[in-house]
Structure formats: structure tokens, C-alpha cells
Design a protein around this motif. Sequence first.
Motif, PDB file in Angstrom:
ATOM      1  N   THR A 166     121.751  37.338  26.882  1.00  0.00           N
ATOM      2  CA  THR A 166     121.422  36.788  28.205  1.00  0.00           C
ATOM      3  C   THR A 166     122.243  35.535  28.512  1.00  0.00           C
ATOM      4  N   ASP A 167     122.126  35.078  29.752  1.00  0.00           N
ATOM      5  CA  ASP A 167     122.777  33.815  30.144  1.00  0.00           C
ATOM      6  C   ASP A 167     122.278  32.656  29.283  1.00  0.00           C
ATOM      7  N   ASN A 168     121.082  32.817  28.699  1.00  0.00           N
ATOM      8  CA  ASN A 168     120.515  31.769  27.831  1.00  0.00           C
ATOM      9  C   ASN A 168     120.956  31.921  26.381  1.00  0.00           C
ATOM     10  N   GLY A 169     121.711  32.981  26.075  1.00  0.00           N
ATOM     11  CA  GLY A 169     122.228  33.170  24.717  1.00  0.00           C
ATOM     12  C   GLY A 169     121.321  33.953  23.789  1.00  0.00           C
ATOM     13  N   HIS A 170     120.390  34.737  24.345  1.00  0.00           N
ATOM     14  CA  HIS A 170     119.431  35.466  23.513  1.00  0.00           C
ATOM     15  C   HIS A 170     119.571  36.975  23.700  1.00  0.00           C
ATOM     16  N   PRO A 171     119.149  37.742  22.651  1.00  0.00           N
ATOM     17  CA  PRO A 171     119.102  39.196  22.819  1.00  0.00           C
ATOM     18  C   PRO A 171     117.884  39.637  23.623  1.00  0.00           C
ATOM     19  N   ILE A 172     117.915  40.907  24.011  1.00  0.00           N
ATOM     20  CA  ILE A 172     116.803  41.524  24.745  1.00  0.00           C
ATOM     21  C   ILE A 172     116.263  42.689  23.918  1.00  0.00           C
ATOM     22  N   ILE A 173     114.936  42.770  23.817  1.00  0.00           N
ATOM     23  CA  ILE A 173     114.279  43.955  23.258  1.00  0.00           C
ATOM     24  C   ILE A 173     113.696  44.732  24.437  1.00  0.00           C
ATOM     25  N   ASP A 174     114.003  46.033  24.507  1.00  0.00           N
ATOM     26  CA  ASP A 174     113.388  46.899  25.522  1.00  0.00           C
ATOM     27  C   ASP A 174     112.252  47.665  24.861  1.00  0.00           C
ATOM     28  N   VAL A 175     111.069  47.578  25.450  1.00  0.00           N
ATOM     29  CA  VAL A 175     109.892  48.204  24.842  1.00  0.00           C
ATOM     30  C   VAL A 175     109.551  49.490  25.601  1.00  0.00           C
ATOM     31  N   HIS A 176     109.660  50.586  24.863  1.00  0.00           N
ATOM     32  CA  HIS A 176     109.353  51.904  25.432  1.00  0.00           C
ATOM     33  C   HIS A 176     107.896  52.260  25.142  1.00  0.00           C
ATOM     34  N   GLY A 177     107.361  53.158  25.969  1.00  0.00           N
ATOM     35  CA  GLY A 177     106.087  53.797  25.644  1.00  0.00           C
ATOM     36  C   GLY A 177     104.842  53.001  25.987  1.00  0.00           C
ATOM     37  N   LEU A 178     104.979  51.924  26.761  1.00  0.00           N
ATOM     38  CA  LEU A 178     103.776  51.168  27.145  1.00  0.00           C
ATOM     39  C   LEU A 178     103.174  51.738  28.425  1.00  0.00           C
ATOM     40  N   SER A 179     101.881  51.681  28.517  1.00  0.00           N
ATOM     41  CA  SER A 179     101.195  51.981  29.768  1.00  0.00           C
ATOM     42  C   SER A 179     100.444  50.705  30.134  1.00  0.00           C
ATOM     43  N   ILE A 180     100.987  49.975  31.092  1.00  0.00           N
ATOM     44  CA  ILE A 180     100.518  48.608  31.336  1.00  0.00           C
ATOM     45  C   ILE A 180      99.449  48.643  32.425  1.00  0.00           C
ATOM     46  N   THR A 181      98.228  48.911  32.002  1.00  0.00           N
ATOM     47  CA  THR A 181      97.128  49.042  32.967  1.00  0.00           C
ATOM     48  C   THR A 181      96.574  47.677  33.376  1.00  0.00           C
ATOM     49  N   ASP A 182      96.777  46.670  32.545  1.00  0.00           N
ATOM     50  CA  ASP A 182      96.336  45.307  32.873  1.00  0.00           C
ATOM     51  C   ASP A 182      97.540  44.381  32.717  1.00  0.00           C
ATOM     52  N   PRO A 183      98.379  44.297  33.762  1.00  0.00           N
ATOM     53  CA  PRO A 183      99.636  43.542  33.636  1.00  0.00           C
ATOM     54  C   PRO A 183      99.440  42.060  33.298  1.00  0.00           C
ATOM     55  N   VAL A 184      98.412  41.425  33.865  1.00  0.00           N
ATOM     56  CA  VAL A 184      98.206  39.999  33.568  1.00  0.00           C
ATOM     57  C   VAL A 184      97.891  39.820  32.086  1.00  0.00           C
ATOM     58  N   ALA A 185      96.996  40.673  31.558  1.00  0.00           N
ATOM     59  CA  ALA A 185      96.617  40.545  30.147  1.00  0.00           C
ATOM     60  C   ALA A 185      97.805  40.811  29.233  1.00  0.00           C
ATOM     61  N   MET A 186      98.604  41.831  29.565  1.00  0.00           N
ATOM     62  CA  MET A 186      99.731  42.131  28.676  1.00  0.00           C
ATOM     63  C   MET A 186     100.825  41.072  28.778  1.00  0.00           C
ATOM     64  N   GLU A 187     101.078  40.575  29.979  1.00  0.00           N
ATOM     65  CA  GLU A 187     102.073  39.501  30.111  1.00  0.00           C
ATOM     66  C   GLU A 187     101.645  38.297  29.282  1.00  0.00           C
ATOM     67  N   THR A 188     100.364  37.963  29.387  1.00  0.00           N
ATOM     68  CA  THR A 188      99.842  36.807  28.662  1.00  0.00           C
ATOM     69  C   THR A 188      99.910  37.038  27.155  1.00  0.00           C
ATOM     70  N   ALA A 189      99.540  38.234  26.710  1.00  0.00           N
ATOM     71  CA  ALA A 189      99.532  38.526  25.264  1.00  0.00           C
ATOM     72  C   ALA A 189     100.948  38.468  24.687  1.00  0.00           C
ATOM     73  N   ILE A 190     101.899  39.040  25.387  1.00  0.00           N
ATOM     74  CA  ILE A 190     103.279  39.046  24.852  1.00  0.00           C
ATOM     75  C   ILE A 190     103.837  37.624  24.825  1.00  0.00           C
ATOM     76  N   ASN A 191     103.455  36.834  25.821  1.00  0.00           N
ATOM     77  CA  ASN A 191     103.925  35.439  25.834  1.00  0.00           C
ATOM     78  C   ASN A 191     103.454  34.649  24.610  1.00  0.00           C
ATOM     79  N   GLN A 192     102.362  35.111  23.978  1.00  0.00           N
ATOM     80  CA  GLN A 192     101.826  34.376  22.820  1.00  0.00           C
ATOM     81  C   GLN A 192     102.576  34.669  21.523  1.00  0.00           C
ATOM     82  N   ILE A 193     103.444  35.684  21.505  1.00  0.00           N
ATOM     83  CA  ILE A 193     104.125  36.060  20.257  1.00  0.00           C
ATOM     84  C   ILE A 193     105.227  35.035  19.976  1.00  0.00           C
TER      85      ILE A 193
END
Length: 222
Positions: A166-193
Motif C-alpha cells: 500500500t501507499d503506507n508500505g504494508h501488505p494486504i490480506i484478502d479474506v475469502h468466504g466471509l458472510s458479513i451479516t453484522d458489518p459493524v461487529a465484524m469491522e470492530t472485531a477485526i480492528n482488535q487483532i
Amino acid sequence: MTIPDQQALKIAVARAAVAEVSAGSILGVGTGSTVDCFIDELARARVGLKAAISSSRRSAARLESLGYRVVGLESLQAPMDLYIDGADEINSALCMIKGGGAALTQEKIVASAAKRFICIVDASKRVEVLGKFPLPIEVIESAITPVSWAIRAMGGDPVVRPGVITDNGHPIIDVHGLSITDPVAMETAINQIPGVVANGIFALRRADLALVASAQGVARLQ
Ligand code: 5RP
């Protein structure tokens, strides 16, 4: 009636977005092929800006090549009125997956500095449930392995995007196979990793308006 191709739809939605821009304003500008059309149409309509704040080097270069002044967020005294960006998927609540162009972190940052977020897409991007498009996550390189473990524990299949930094100098992981039924909860959970810089779910800061181009015209969803 002929069916417009995807490029024609991008131009149609770009033109609709130009009508939302106030001349002389400071405008936040996203990244991607739809935003490329938007920048071109903005210039074609001769809409002058005080300045643009770009979410990527790619958009900054295009803006500057068309005569727009690009400044950083430090130039703002207060949130700007408007941020315009595309999306890889958008649901009926105007939550999105973004980051197909690897600019998700800067896009989140610039969007957070705007009062209003207009998402511009063609109708192929509309979904019931987010997740068919692989979810991009920008990560610190040394954290790829533990972040991948955590993502697998959430039911996703992480794949490091080959050859992309990225422009910030980091790699990207693309996550396949998710069914994101609660986008706020999943965004928040991934941010905690630990090691996650940003993830491509835009639900905590969703769009305020979506302009969606189809063969029937440009619809406004809000
Ligand atoms: C870039 C993005 C883009 O908005 C998204 O990938 C859509 O791009 P396009 O308009 O080319 O389909 O999030 O990081």
C-alpha cells in the motif's frame, strides 16, 4: 434500448456525483476506476475546487494532472463537507467493502474527516450481504501469520495479495468466504487483532448517500 457497459455506468454515476460538489470547496476524493471517471468528469465540467484531499497517490496524480491542488489533512481547520469514493460492495444499509484498490486505510482516514460520504457505484456492486468480494485487510508485514490465524478462527480464508504494497508500505490480506451479516461487529472485531492497520468494512462510517448507476439511470439510496 442498448444495455450500457460498465464503463458507461461509471461515467454516468461520476456525472451525477459532480452535481453534488460545491465549486470552491475542499473535496475529499477516493480511489479506483469509478473515482478516476469522477475526477475526469469534474475537470470536464470545469468545477473549480479550493483544494482536494486525496486518499491515494493514484488519485492525487490524476487530480494534479488536471490542474487541481492537492493538500494534506493538516490543511483542514474543520471537517470538509464532502468525501466521494467508490466501493467493491454496498448493502442496503450503505455499509461497504472497500480496498480492492488497496487504498482502504487512507480512504477511511479521509472519510473520517468529512461530514458527508457519497458512494458512487454501478449496480453490480449492490449486495444483500457483504462478503462475496474478498475483504481486504491492510496489515503490518510481521503480523501476517497471527492475523491469518485470527481470521481463520472467524471463518475466513486469508490470502496475501501478491505483489501489492500500500501507499503506507504494508501488505494486504484478502479474506475469502466471509458472510458479513453484522458489518459493524465484524469491522470492530477485526480492528482488535494486533497488526491490523485497517480493514475494508466501512460500517462504523458508512456512506450517507449512494449513487447507483444502472441501465435505468442513476438511483439515490439513503
Ligand atoms: C480502492 C477502493 C475502491 O473504491 C473500490 O475498489 C472500487 O473500485 P472501482 O471503482 O475500480 O470498482 O476501495 O481501495
